[in-house]
Each structure stands twice: as C-alpha cells, then as structure tokens.
Motif scaffolding. Structure first.
Motif, PDB file in Angstrom:
ATOM      1  N   GLN A  22       0.851  -1.117   0.055  1.00 15.18           N
ATOM      2  CA  GLN A  22       0.096   0.011  -0.116  1.00 15.18           C
ATOM      3  C   GLN A  22       0.874   1.232  -0.112  1.00 15.18           C
ATOM      4  OE1 GLN A  22      -2.498  -2.536   3.050  1.00 15.18           O
ATOM      5  NE2 GLN A  22      -3.530  -0.290   2.555  1.00 15.18           N
ATOM      6  N   GLU A  23       0.359   2.395  -0.454  1.00 13.96           N
ATOM      7  CA  GLU A  23       0.980   3.519  -0.781  1.00 13.96           C
ATOM      8  C   GLU A  23       1.863   4.334   0.377  1.00 13.96           C
ATOM      9  OE1 GLU A  23       1.290   5.032  -3.814  1.00 13.96           O
ATOM     10  OE2 GLU A  23      -0.264   4.122  -4.942  1.00 13.96           O
ATOM     11  N   ARG A  24       1.136   3.987   1.591  1.00 16.48           N
ATOM     12  CA  ARG A  24       1.703   4.740   2.861  1.00 16.48           C
ATOM     13  C   ARG A  24       2.536   3.803   3.620  1.00 16.48           C
ATOM     14  NH1 ARG A  24      -3.827   7.272   4.218  1.00 16.48           N
ATOM     15  NH2 ARG A  24      -4.204   8.654   2.564  1.00 16.48           N
ATOM     16  N   LEU A  25       2.427   2.569   3.344  1.00 20.92           N
ATOM     17  CA  LEU A  25       3.227   1.628   3.924  1.00 20.92           C
ATOM     18  C   LEU A  25       4.593   1.377   3.244  1.00 20.92           C
ATOM     19  CD1 LEU A  25       3.556  -0.672   6.226  1.00 20.92           C
ATOM     20  CD2 LEU A  25       2.361  -2.344   4.757  1.00 20.92           C
ATOM     21  N   LEU A  26       4.530   1.161   1.877  1.00 13.69           N
ATOM     22  CA  LEU A  26       5.765   0.942   1.092  1.00 13.69           C
ATOM     23  C   LEU A  26       6.972   1.918   1.437  1.00 13.69           C
ATOM     24  CD1 LEU A  26       6.298  -1.244  -0.979  1.00 13.69           C
ATOM     25  CD2 LEU A  26       5.559   0.403  -2.724  1.00 13.69           C
ATOM     26  N   PRO A  27       6.923   3.115   1.673  1.00 13.11           N
ATOM     27  CA  PRO A  27       7.933   3.851   1.875  1.00 13.11           C
ATOM     28  C   PRO A  27       8.808   3.432   3.027  1.00 13.11           C
ATOM     29  CG  PRO A  27       6.210   5.430   1.347  1.00 13.11           C
ATOM     30  CD  PRO A  27       5.612   4.146   1.680  1.00 13.11           C
ATOM     31  N   VAL A  28       8.163   2.793   3.961  1.00 10.95           N
ATOM     32  CA  VAL A  28       9.152   2.466   5.108  1.00 10.95           C
ATOM     33  C   VAL A  28       9.519   1.085   5.379  1.00 10.95           C
ATOM     34  CG1 VAL A  28       7.785   3.998   6.771  1.00 10.95           C
ATOM     35  CG2 VAL A  28       7.120   1.577   6.600  1.00 10.95           C
ATOM     36  N   ILE A  29       9.196   0.418   4.102  1.00  9.35           N
ATOM     37  CA  ILE A  29       9.507  -1.088   3.966  1.00  9.35           C
ATOM     38  C   ILE A  29      10.927  -1.087   3.621  1.00  9.35           C
ATOM     39  CG2 ILE A  29       9.071  -3.317   2.693  1.00  9.35           C
ATOM     40  CD1 ILE A  29       7.034  -2.575   4.747  1.00  9.35           C
ATOM     41  N   GLN A  30      12.148  -1.862   3.933  1.00  9.20           N
ATOM     42  CA  GLN A  30      13.236  -1.964   3.618  1.00  9.20           C
ATOM     43  C   GLN A  30      13.283  -2.505   2.237  1.00  9.20           C
ATOM     44  OE1 GLN A  30      16.131  -4.809   5.181  1.00  9.20           O
ATOM     45  NE2 GLN A  30      17.333  -3.036   5.920  1.00  9.20           N
ATOM     46  N   ASP A  31      13.718  -1.838   1.186  1.00  9.75           N
ATOM     47  CA  ASP A  31      14.133  -2.387  -0.135  1.00  9.75           C
ATOM     48  C   ASP A  31      12.595  -2.287  -0.773  1.00  9.75           C
ATOM     49  OD1 ASP A  31      16.863  -2.534  -0.157  1.00  9.75           O
ATOM     50  OD2 ASP A  31      16.598  -4.639   0.826  1.00  9.75           O
ATOM     51  N   GLU A  68      11.182  -0.416  -2.870  1.00  8.38           N
ATOM     52  CA  GLU A  68      10.905  -0.373  -4.469  1.00  8.38           C
ATOM     53  C   GLU A  68      11.245  -1.724  -5.062  1.00  8.38           C
ATOM     54  OE1 GLU A  68       9.851   1.201  -7.700  1.00  8.38           O
ATOM     55  OE2 GLU A  68       9.559   2.200  -5.959  1.00  8.38           O
ATOM     56  N   SER A  69      12.151  -2.498  -4.340  1.00  7.67           N
ATOM     57  CA  SER A  69      12.445  -3.764  -5.025  1.00  7.67           C
ATOM     58  C   SER A  69      11.200  -4.530  -4.780  1.00  7.67           C
ATOM     59  CB  SER A  69      13.723  -4.446  -4.306  1.00  7.67           C
ATOM     60  OG  SER A  69      13.855  -5.559  -4.908  1.00  7.67           O
ATOM     61  N   VAL A  70      10.713  -4.861  -3.681  1.00 11.17           N
ATOM     62  CA  VAL A  70       9.538  -5.481  -3.210  1.00 11.17           C
ATOM     63  C   VAL A  70       8.227  -5.165  -4.337  1.00 11.17           C
ATOM     64  CG1 VAL A  70       7.643  -6.059  -1.750  1.00 11.17           C
ATOM     65  CG2 VAL A  70      10.029  -5.960  -0.853  1.00 11.17           C
ATOM     66  N   LEU A  71       8.028  -4.160  -4.583  1.00 11.40           N
ATOM     67  CA  LEU A  71       7.169  -3.343  -5.500  1.00 11.40           C
ATOM     68  C   LEU A  71       7.519  -3.976  -6.966  1.00 11.40           C
ATOM     69  CD1 LEU A  71       4.406  -1.821  -6.212  1.00 11.40           C
ATOM     70  CD2 LEU A  71       5.968   0.301  -6.328  1.00 11.40           C
ATOM     71  N   ALA A 129      -0.542   2.031  -7.002  1.00  8.94           N
ATOM     72  CA  ALA A 129      -1.166   2.238  -8.473  1.00  8.94           C
ATOM     73  C   ALA A 129      -0.619   1.170  -9.419  1.00  8.94           C
ATOM     74  CB  ALA A 129      -1.461   3.665  -8.778  1.00  8.94           C
ATOM     75  N   ARG A 130       0.792   0.945  -9.202  1.00 10.04           N
ATOM     76  CA  ARG A 130       1.363   0.164 -10.383  1.00 10.04           C
ATOM     77  C   ARG A 130       1.181  -1.104 -10.286  1.00 10.04           C
ATOM     78  NH1 ARG A 130       7.593   2.016  -8.762  1.00 10.04           N
ATOM     79  NH2 ARG A 130       7.865  -0.185  -9.541  1.00 10.04           N
ATOM     80  N   LEU A 131       0.485  -1.726  -8.833  1.00  9.95           N
ATOM     81  CA  LEU A 131      -0.141  -3.036  -8.884  1.00  9.95           C
ATOM     82  C   LEU A 131      -1.739  -2.966  -9.178  1.00  9.95           C
ATOM     83  CD1 LEU A 131       1.765  -4.294  -5.845  1.00  9.95           C
ATOM     84  CD2 LEU A 131       2.401  -4.649  -8.035  1.00  9.95           C
ATOM     85  N   VAL A 135       7.379 -15.809  -2.157  1.00 13.58           N
ATOM     86  CA  VAL A 135       8.213 -15.302  -2.946  1.00 13.58           C
ATOM     87  C   VAL A 135       9.149 -14.481  -2.055  1.00 13.58           C
ATOM     88  CG1 VAL A 135       8.770 -14.220  -5.364  1.00 13.58           C
ATOM     89  CG2 VAL A 135       6.460 -15.507  -4.716  1.00 13.58           C
ATOM     90  N   GLU A 136      10.331 -15.055  -1.992  1.00  8.64           N
ATOM     91  CA  GLU A 136      11.279 -14.381  -0.913  1.00  8.64           C
ATOM     92  C   GLU A 136      11.723 -12.941  -1.514  1.00  8.64           C
ATOM     93  OE1 GLU A 136      14.908 -12.807   0.388  1.00  8.64           O
ATOM     94  OE2 GLU A 136      14.851 -13.438  -1.858  1.00  8.64           O
ATOM     95  N   GLU A 137      11.817 -12.589  -2.850  1.00 12.91           N
ATOM     96  CA  GLU A 137      12.067 -11.310  -3.181  1.00 12.91           C
ATOM     97  C   GLU A 137      11.234 -10.315  -3.252  1.00 12.91           C
ATOM     98  OE1 GLU A 137      12.467 -13.707  -7.263  1.00 12.91           O
ATOM     99  OE2 GLU A 137      12.518 -13.826  -5.117  1.00 12.91           O
ATOM    100  N   ALA A 138       9.766 -10.944  -3.130  1.00 14.16           N
ATOM    101  CA  ALA A 138       8.707  -9.947  -3.069  1.00 14.16           C
ATOM    102  C   ALA A 138       7.938  -9.719  -2.046  1.00 14.16           C
ATOM    103  CB  ALA A 138       7.801 -10.713  -4.347  1.00 14.16           C
ATOM    104  N   VAL A 139       8.656  -9.905  -0.737  1.00 14.53           N
ATOM    105  CA  VAL A 139       8.089  -9.941   0.295  1.00 14.53           C
ATOM    106  C   VAL A 139       8.812  -8.936   1.141  1.00 14.53           C
ATOM    107  CG1 VAL A 139       6.580 -11.838   0.799  1.00 14.53           C
ATOM    108  CG2 VAL A 139       9.059 -11.912   1.446  1.00 14.53           C
ATOM    109  N   GLY A 140       8.507  -8.145   2.134  1.00 12.20           N
ATOM    110  CA  GLY A 140       9.297  -7.138   2.843  1.00 12.20           C
ATOM    111  C   GLY A 140       8.763  -6.682   4.062  1.00 12.20           C
ATOM    112  N   SER A 141       9.749  -6.229   4.894  1.00 11.28           N
ATOM    113  CA  SER A 141       9.509  -5.818   6.142  1.00 11.28           C
ATOM    114  C   SER A 141      10.348  -4.694   6.458  1.00 11.28           C
ATOM    115  CB  SER A 141       9.696  -6.590   7.463  1.00 11.28           C
ATOM    116  OG  SER A 141       8.906  -7.707   7.632  1.00 11.28           O
TER     117      SER A 141
END
Length: 180
Positions: free
Chosen positions: A16-25, A27-30, A62-64, A126-132
């Motif tokens: 989600q838009e407001r969660l993604l900026p605090v997730i390590q990497d 942009e890569s997860v997205l 929006a990209r998803l 999917v390891e490279e498509a999950v993030g915290s």
C-alpha cells in the motif's frame, strides 16, 4: 510439490501507498511483485489483492492495482487475509495453492501464511517479493513460515513452474517479455 497454473492464485498482501516507503527495499518488493502479477495475468492465473485498513494506509500501489477488478480486492482489518474466510469467496480464492508476495513479512504475510497452511492450502512465499521494515524481522518470518510448512521460492521458480515446458507460444511470450 509443483506449482500449477490451473490450481494457484497469486495473493498480493498489503503493498500500500503509505506503507511501502517504510519497507526495507520497498521499491524492489514493488518491482518483483509487479513482475509476478503481470506474468500471472498473462498466464491466466487469478490475482487477489488485500489492503490493510486502506483508510489509514492508503490503497494498493497504483502500479499493482491497475487492471485489477474491485471484486478481487479484499479490504481487511485483521492482519491475516485468510482468517475471516472472505478471501475464499473472491475469484480464485477457492484454489488449493497460494503464491504470496507483500508486506509486512513478519505481520500480515506471516499470519496469512499460517492461516492458509492450517486450512490445508499449499503456500509458496516469493522471497524477493516480500518485505518488512527491518531485515531481521523478514528473515525470522521466512524461517518460521518454512518451519510451518510453506515453501520459500523465487519469482522465476513460480513462473517456470506455471509454464511447465519450453517450446510453447506461452513460453516464447513470457520468455521475451519477462525473462532477461
């Protein structure tokens, strides 16, 4: 066990838009999740999105979200997308295999995976498509999911198992567009 295109659903959890900026990497997860989502759509694999409290965290990126029907989006307050049972009423929710990507690995992804496993589903994360937010939390969550019975995979593992073989029109199209 192999991942089968006709028995699996891609579940994108809370990117989600407001969660993604605090997730390590984040942009890569997205990027990896978007790649997998487009491949699933190309191969006719159902795609479901979950959104955790979208009023506060905003909608899915929006990209998803582009091209995803409203009836394929699960709004939730519980951390697990599977706990309430509403997920299984969505198109593709009845399938036996779930391919999982999303955020946060140690919260919503983990709890969804545990509930899906308890229900008897086969689950592939999917390891490279999950993030915290923190790498240590992601690492621990992946370890716990593996111990609980989930299979940790890469995005290419998923797509090549969906394809099953080379030499087909689908393989040529996916290879040209997605495999570099």
């Amino acid at each position: 066990m192999r991942i089968k295109a006709n028995d699996s659903t891609l579940l994108v959890i809370d990117i989600q838009e407001r969660l993604l900026p605090v997730i390590q990497d984040g942009e890569s997860v997205l990027e990896h999740s978007g790649w997998l989502l487009r491949a699933a759509q190309r191969l006719g694999v159902p795609v479901l999105l979950s959104e955790q409290y979208s009023k506060g965290l905003g909608p899915t990126s929006a990209r998803l979200r582009e091209g995803i029907a409203a009836e394929a989006i699960l709004e939730k307050l519980e951390f697990s997308a599977a706990r309430s049972g509403e997920l299984f009423k969505l198109p593709g929710g009845e399938r036996g295999q779930f391919i999982i990507c999303g955020c946060e690995t140690h919260v919503c992804v983990l709890q969804t995976v545990l509930d899906l496993l308890q229900r008897g589903n086969q689950v592939f994360v999917v390891e490279e498509a999950v993030g915290s937010r923190r790498a240590a939390d992601k690492k621990l969550a992946l370890k716990r999911m593996r111990q609980a019975g989930a299979t940790i995979v890469s995005r290419e593992m998923v797509v090549f198992e969906w394809l099953e073989k080379a030499g087909t029109d689908e393989f040529r199209a996916i290879s040209k567009e997605f495999i570099r």
